[in-house]
Design an enzyme around this catalytic site. Structure first.
Site: not given
Ligand SMILES: C[S@@+](CC[C@H](N)C(=O)[O-])C[C@H]1O[C@@H](n2cnc3c(N)ncnc32)[C@H](O)[C@@H]1O
Length: 270
Positions: A27, A50, A71, A102-104, A183
């Site tokens: 994260p 990213d 993005k 990011g993250g997984d 999101m």
């Protein structure tokens, strides 16, 4: 579709051909990377990263050429096809490539698409799972996704489009699971209204968690009924945010006192 392709691509390993590792960056904080992710970064010659990847994480790849292909909603961004082409070209030049997400990589990260594109091009590829913000953001804010007697299940859904979250959140029996929305900041009003309409009590505890595991980590605690009122501050208006709805949110005040979430420094933008 992919079974045969991916096995073939992993085995192809032509001399001189590089490889791509899709790495989950977690994260935000670099110390939430896996050991395998750190090794991949140390060995990388090229990194495509990213927008949400932190500077301290990128510094774990000191010898690599690093390119931001991030993005963020509503901003100019690198096309997905361009990202595929860049990775394939670098691998064909014999580079060890890390695609840092990011993250997984496989949780709303388009990691599956990228692996399929690489496999179709005959480029050896593998994935290093990461700590998803879907679980890390609640955990770091004192919210267990499940908790005996409060919640025996959780669902993770995209709040990006009503067609993604609507069918699930309007039919999920009220209280049946902890609801985690990625999101979904912009849709919090619509999500709240739809869930109340579907029978969820307005008093159900709810949280908005901004920038978990980053320097600007902040949280808002309220209820499903007041969720539309949650406002980002000047510090968090650019930060990603996760929504959590369910009885487990009530544990947050006890498990992570507020001051721990309000004394951090600055964030890094891509
Ligand atoms: C495109 S999705 C990628 C998710 C990522 N693959 C993962 O597993 O965490 C981006 C969303 O993840 C959530 N997110 C990512 N980083 C976050 C963070 N540090 N704190 C809170 N939410 C975060 C937000 O909902 C953001 O809009």
């Amino acid at each position: 579709v992919s079974g045969e392709i991916s096995v073939a691509s992993r085995q192809s390993g032509r001399p001189g051909l590089g490889r791509v590792t899709l790495v989950g960056a977690g994260p935000g904080a670099a110390d939430l990377l896996t050991v395998r992710a750190v090794r991949a970064l140390e060995q990388a010659q090229v990194v495509f990263y990213d927008a949400l990847v932190s500077r301290e994480t990128l510094e774990l790849a000191p010898r690599a050429q690093r390119f931001c292909v991030g993005k963020r909603a509503g901003r100019p961004s690198t096309r997905q096809e361009t990202i595929h082409a860049l990775m394939i070209r670098a691998a064909r030049r014999g580079r060890r490539v890390v695609r840092l997400k990011g993250g997984d990589p496989f949780v709303f990260g388009r990691g599956g698409e990228e692996m399929l594109a690489l496999a179709s091009a005959g480029v050896p590829c593998e994935v290093v799972p990461g700590v998803s913000s879907a679980l890390a953001a609640p955990a770091l804010s004192g919210i267990p996704a499940t908790h005996r007697s409060l919640s025996a299940a959780f669902v993770v859904v995209s709040g990006h489009a009503e067609t993604a979250w609507g069918p699930l959140l309007t039919t999920l029996p009220p209280g049946a699971a902890t609801v985690i929305v990625l999101m979904g900041l912009g849709a919090r009003g619509a999500i709240s209204a739809a869930m109340v309409q579907a029978g969820w009590p307005r008093s159900t505890p709810a949280a908005v968690l901004w920038g978990a595991a980053t320097a600007v980590a902040r949280r808002w605690l309220g209820t499903l009924g007041t969720l539309p009122e949650a406002q980002a501050s000047s510090v968090t208006q650019d930060a990603p945010g996760t929504l959590v709805i369910g009885e487990v949110v009530a544990l947050a005040a006890v498990l992570a006192p507020a001051d721990e979430l309000e004394e951090r420094g600055e964030a890094h933008a891509c």
